[in-house]
Write an enzyme that holds these catalytic residues in place. Structure first.
Site, PDB file in Angstrom:
ATOM      1  N   HIS A   9      -6.766   0.182 -23.917  1.00 40.81           N
ATOM      2  CA  HIS A   9      -6.827   1.570 -24.372  1.00 40.81           C
ATOM      3  C   HIS A   9      -8.285   2.032 -24.281  1.00 40.81           C
ATOM      4  CE1 HIS A   9      -6.952   4.935 -27.320  1.00 40.81           C
ATOM      5  NE2 HIS A   9      -5.801   5.223 -26.718  1.00 40.81           N
TER       6      HIS A   9
ATOM      7  N   HIS B 295       9.945   9.790 -28.662  1.00 37.65           N
ATOM      8  CA  HIS B 295       8.617   9.349 -29.070  1.00 37.65           C
ATOM      9  C   HIS B 295       8.257  10.090 -30.360  1.00 37.65           C
ATOM     10  CE1 HIS B 295       7.388   8.055 -24.730  1.00 37.65           C
ATOM     11  NE2 HIS B 295       8.536   7.543 -25.133  1.00 37.65           N
TER      12      HIS B 295
ATOM     13  N   TYR C 101      -1.524  -1.229 -23.379  1.00 39.24           N
ATOM     14  CA  TYR C 101      -2.352  -0.836 -22.234  1.00 39.24           C
ATOM     15  C   TYR C 101      -2.844  -2.058 -21.455  1.00 39.24           C
ATOM     16  CZ  TYR C 101      -1.920   3.196 -25.119  1.00 39.24           C
ATOM     17  OH  TYR C 101      -1.361   4.203 -25.860  1.00 39.24           O
TER      18      TYR C 101
ATOM     19  N   LYS D 104       0.611  -3.749 -34.859  1.00 37.26           N
ATOM     20  CA  LYS D 104       1.829  -2.924 -34.752  1.00 37.26           C
ATOM     21  C   LYS D 104       3.075  -3.817 -34.789  1.00 37.26           C
ATOM     22  CE  LYS D 104       0.148  -0.436 -30.995  1.00 37.26           C
ATOM     23  NZ  LYS D 104       0.003   0.701 -30.075  1.00 37.26           N
TER      24      LYS D 104
ATOM     25  N   GLU E 192      11.418   7.401 -18.519  1.00 39.75           N
ATOM     26  CA  GLU E 192      10.773   8.309 -19.474  1.00 39.75           C
ATOM     27  C   GLU E 192      10.806   9.708 -18.878  1.00 39.75           C
ATOM     28  OE1 GLU E 192       6.797   7.584 -21.458  1.00 39.75           O
ATOM     29  OE2 GLU E 192       6.350   9.400 -20.322  1.00 39.75           O
TER      30      GLU E 192
ATOM     31  N   ARG F 234       0.358   6.865 -31.714  1.00 44.46           N
ATOM     32  CA  ARG F 234      -0.634   7.670 -32.422  1.00 44.46           C
ATOM     33  C   ARG F 234      -0.725   9.074 -31.830  1.00 44.46           C
ATOM     34  NH1 ARG F 234      -6.865   6.839 -31.558  1.00 44.46           N
ATOM     35  NH2 ARG F 234      -6.259   8.129 -29.771  1.00 44.46           N
TER      36      ARG F 234
HETATM   37  P1  FAD Z   1      -2.842   3.020 -31.513  1.00 45.67           P
HETATM   38  O1  FAD Z   1      -2.024   1.805 -31.372  1.00 45.67           O
HETATM   39  O2  FAD Z   1      -3.028   3.587 -32.874  1.00 45.67           O
HETATM   40  O3  FAD Z   1      -4.286   2.675 -30.872  1.00 45.67           O
HETATM   41  C1  FAD Z   1      -5.257   3.703 -30.639  1.00 45.67           C
HETATM   42  C2  FAD Z   1      -6.644   3.062 -30.544  1.00 45.67           C
HETATM   43  O4  FAD Z   1      -7.039   2.594 -31.831  1.00 45.67           O
HETATM   44  C3  FAD Z   1      -6.711   1.832 -29.648  1.00 45.67           C
HETATM   45  O5  FAD Z   1      -7.986   1.819 -29.047  1.00 45.67           O
HETATM   46  C4  FAD Z   1      -6.543   0.647 -30.593  1.00 45.67           C
HETATM   47  O6  FAD Z   1      -7.186  -0.526 -30.114  1.00 45.67           O
HETATM   48  C5  FAD Z   1      -7.188   1.184 -31.859  1.00 45.67           C
HETATM   49  N1  FAD Z   1      -6.504   0.743 -33.094  1.00 45.67           N
HETATM   50  C6  FAD Z   1      -5.167   0.657 -33.287  1.00 45.67           C
HETATM   51  N2  FAD Z   1      -4.896   0.307 -34.554  1.00 45.67           N
HETATM   52  C7  FAD Z   1      -6.085   0.180 -35.182  1.00 45.67           C
HETATM   53  C8  FAD Z   1      -6.440  -0.128 -36.516  1.00 45.67           C
HETATM   54  N3  FAD Z   1      -5.530  -0.369 -37.455  1.00 45.67           N
HETATM   55  N4  FAD Z   1      -7.773  -0.152 -36.828  1.00 45.67           N
HETATM   56  C9  FAD Z   1      -8.719   0.102 -35.898  1.00 45.67           C
HETATM   57  N5  FAD Z   1      -8.421   0.404 -34.598  1.00 45.67           N
HETATM   58  C10 FAD Z   1      -7.121   0.468 -34.260  1.00 45.67           C
HETATM   59  N6  FAD Z   1       1.101  10.387 -26.158  1.00 45.67           N
HETATM   60  C11 FAD Z   1       1.709  11.513 -26.614  1.00 45.67           C
HETATM   61  O7  FAD Z   1       1.023  12.392 -27.129  1.00 45.67           O
HETATM   62  N7  FAD Z   1       3.060  11.679 -26.501  1.00 45.67           N
HETATM   63  C12 FAD Z   1       3.862  10.721 -25.959  1.00 45.67           C
HETATM   64  O8  FAD Z   1       5.078  10.901 -25.893  1.00 45.67           O
HETATM   65  C13 FAD Z   1       3.263   9.516 -25.465  1.00 45.67           C
HETATM   66  N8  FAD Z   1       4.000   8.532 -24.915  1.00 45.67           N
HETATM   67  C14 FAD Z   1       3.408   7.341 -24.564  1.00 45.67           C
HETATM   68  C15 FAD Z   1       4.222   6.280 -24.119  1.00 45.67           C
HETATM   69  C16 FAD Z   1       3.650   5.045 -23.795  1.00 45.67           C
HETATM   70  C17 FAD Z   1       4.531   3.913 -23.322  1.00 45.67           C
HETATM   71  C18 FAD Z   1       2.247   4.857 -23.926  1.00 45.67           C
HETATM   72  C19 FAD Z   1       1.613   3.528 -23.585  1.00 45.67           C
HETATM   73  C20 FAD Z   1       1.439   5.912 -24.354  1.00 45.67           C
HETATM   74  C21 FAD Z   1       2.006   7.154 -24.697  1.00 45.67           C
HETATM   75  N9  FAD Z   1       1.238   8.234 -25.170  1.00 45.67           N
HETATM   76  C22 FAD Z   1       1.847   9.391 -25.598  1.00 45.67           C
HETATM   77  C23 FAD Z   1      -0.222   8.147 -25.192  1.00 45.67           C
HETATM   78  C24 FAD Z   1      -0.755   7.633 -26.546  1.00 45.67           C
HETATM   79  O9  FAD Z   1      -0.398   8.496 -27.590  1.00 45.67           O
HETATM   80  C25 FAD Z   1      -2.272   7.554 -26.419  1.00 45.67           C
HETATM   81  O10 FAD Z   1      -2.644   6.575 -25.488  1.00 45.67           O
HETATM   82  C26 FAD Z   1      -3.031   7.369 -27.735  1.00 45.67           C
HETATM   83  O11 FAD Z   1      -4.434   7.565 -27.456  1.00 45.67           O
HETATM   84  C27 FAD Z   1      -2.883   5.990 -28.354  1.00 45.67           C
HETATM   85  O12 FAD Z   1      -1.641   5.805 -28.903  1.00 45.67           O
HETATM   86  P2  FAD Z   1      -1.211   4.364 -29.484  1.00 45.67           P
HETATM   87  O13 FAD Z   1       0.090   4.546 -30.149  1.00 45.67           O
HETATM   88  O14 FAD Z   1      -1.324   3.337 -28.442  1.00 45.67           O
HETATM   89  O15 FAD Z   1      -2.371   4.208 -30.593  1.00 45.67           O
END
Ligand code: FAD
Length: 305
Positions: free
Chosen positions: A170, A94, A166, A186, A18, A124
């Site tokens: 998370h 991303h 995570y 997802k 990455e 997200r």
């Molecule tokens: P989600 O999957 O949407 O989850 C976010 C939170 O909401 C979690 O606590 C989950 O349990 C909860 N949740 C999920 N879906 C629902 C639902 N339908 N209803 C209720 N609760 C729900 N960030 C950046 O800004 N740019 C990047 O390029 C980037 N790259 C990353 C790469 C990797 C491999 C990882 C693991 C993280 C990366 N991040 C990046 C960080 C990430 O954007 C943050 O951790 C963010 O807070 C959560 O993103 P997510 O896609 O996991 O969110």
């Protein structure tokens, strides 16, 4: 080629990377030179992170404040295009919900399609600085599962979609069970593979993977690793990524806090041992967070792949 097909056709685990788009002003040659050291190992794909615009309030001569959006880094699209043109490697931009409407996201996806990009990591994104909880843009998506659904709805199977996960939960999730149930949303929405947040104790990963399998999540799970390189990171990394650093590693780094070379080597050896152990435990790949520092990751890849 799609990541799911690369994984299905591989004979042994591979290393992927990455990178973070450089700040504006960095030249294309400087960017490519920072990636070149990895190319001798032929990584099948390179992820390119995406950063939402920052918001600044500036005071005007009349004393009022105006809101401005500021982009400090080059876009993931520009970086992906330049990597694709220079090297024989798949790029995985991303794509984040934060700061984007559904239309903005659709515009970005059509740029990816135009460039022949076949893989994305759907996320997200984090809250804005100073914002307590993530707030979606009006007309945007609140959770990554909604983004995955939207990509599948518009593009069918054209993109292979990865999502984040995570091993230490998370930070917003009330417990691991709920977080894994949300991860499953997802996958049910169409995610093809998972890349995890970095971790420093493989036991977290193995337990997490078992729980995912038990919950019926059957897509490939790629562990993410990052070699530490300074004692200062002991404060920054847990805060930024909501994770634990094992006491043994903390003690070693603290004992050599003033010795840069020693800290670099301690972090490298720890990550190298994690990598060796993961490779004995049935992972499809190991994903390295390079964060602009290729040397230690190059050394670890040289040792194990
Ligand atoms: P989600 O999957 O949407 O989850 C976010 C939170 O909401 C979690 O606590 C989950 O349990 C909860 N949740 C999920 N879906 C629902 C639902 N339908 N209803 C209720 N609760 C729900 N960030 C950046 O800004 N740019 C990047 O390029 C980037 N790259 C990353 C790469 C990797 C491999 C990882 C693991 C993280 C990366 N991040 C990046 C960080 C990430 O954007 C943050 O951790 C963010 O807070 C959560 O993103 P997510 O896609 O996991 O969110």
């Amino acid at each position: 080629m799609k990541i799911k097909d690369i994984i299905a056709s591989q004979k042994k685990p591979f290393a992927s990377l990455e990178i973070v788009p450089p700040l504006k002003g960095v030249t294309k040659d400087e960017l490519l030179d920072s990636i070149r050291p990895f190319m001798e190992f032929k990584p099948p794909f390179i992820n390119v992170t995406c950063h939402r615009d920052e918001v600044e309030f500036r005071q005007e001569p009349d004393g009022s404040f105006t809101r401005h959006t500021v982009r400090r880094r080059l876009s993931e699209t520009a970086v992906c295009a330049s990597i694709q043109a220079a090297f024989d490697v798949e790029v995985v931009p991303h794509l984040i919900c934060g700061g984007a409407t559904a239309e903005n996201i659709e515009d970005t996806l059509s740029d990816f399609k135009f460039l022949g990009i076949e893989n994305i990591l759907a996320l997200r994104g984090d809250s804005l600085l100073g914002e307590k909880r993530f707030t979606p843009e009006p007309g945007g998506y609140r959770y990554a599962n909604e983004l995955v659904e939207a990509v599948r709805r518009t593009y069918g199977q054209e993109f292979c979609i990865g999502v984040g996960a995570y091993p230490e939960k998370h930070f917003e999730a009330p417990n691991m069970e709920t977080d894994i149930a949300n991860l499953k949303r997802k996958v049910n929405a169409g995610a093809d593979f998972i890349i995890t947040q970095m971790f420093f104790d493989n036991a977290h990963f193995y337990e997490f993977r078992d729980r995912c399998r038990f919950a019926g999540i059957n897509v490939p799970i790629i562990p993410g690793l990052k070699p530490l390189s300074s004692a200062k990171q002991l404060e920054m990394i847990p805060d930024l990524f909501s994770l634990d650093i094992p006491q043994e590693l903390v003690k070693e780094l603290q004992a050599h806090a003033d010795d840069k070379a020693a800290c670099y080597q301690i972090g490298l050896e720890w990550c190298s041992a994690q990598c060796a152990d993961l490779l004995k435990n049935d992972v499809p790949a190991v994903h390295f967070y390079t964060m602009g520092r290729p040397d230690n990751t190059v050394e670890i890849i040289r040792r194990h792949f």
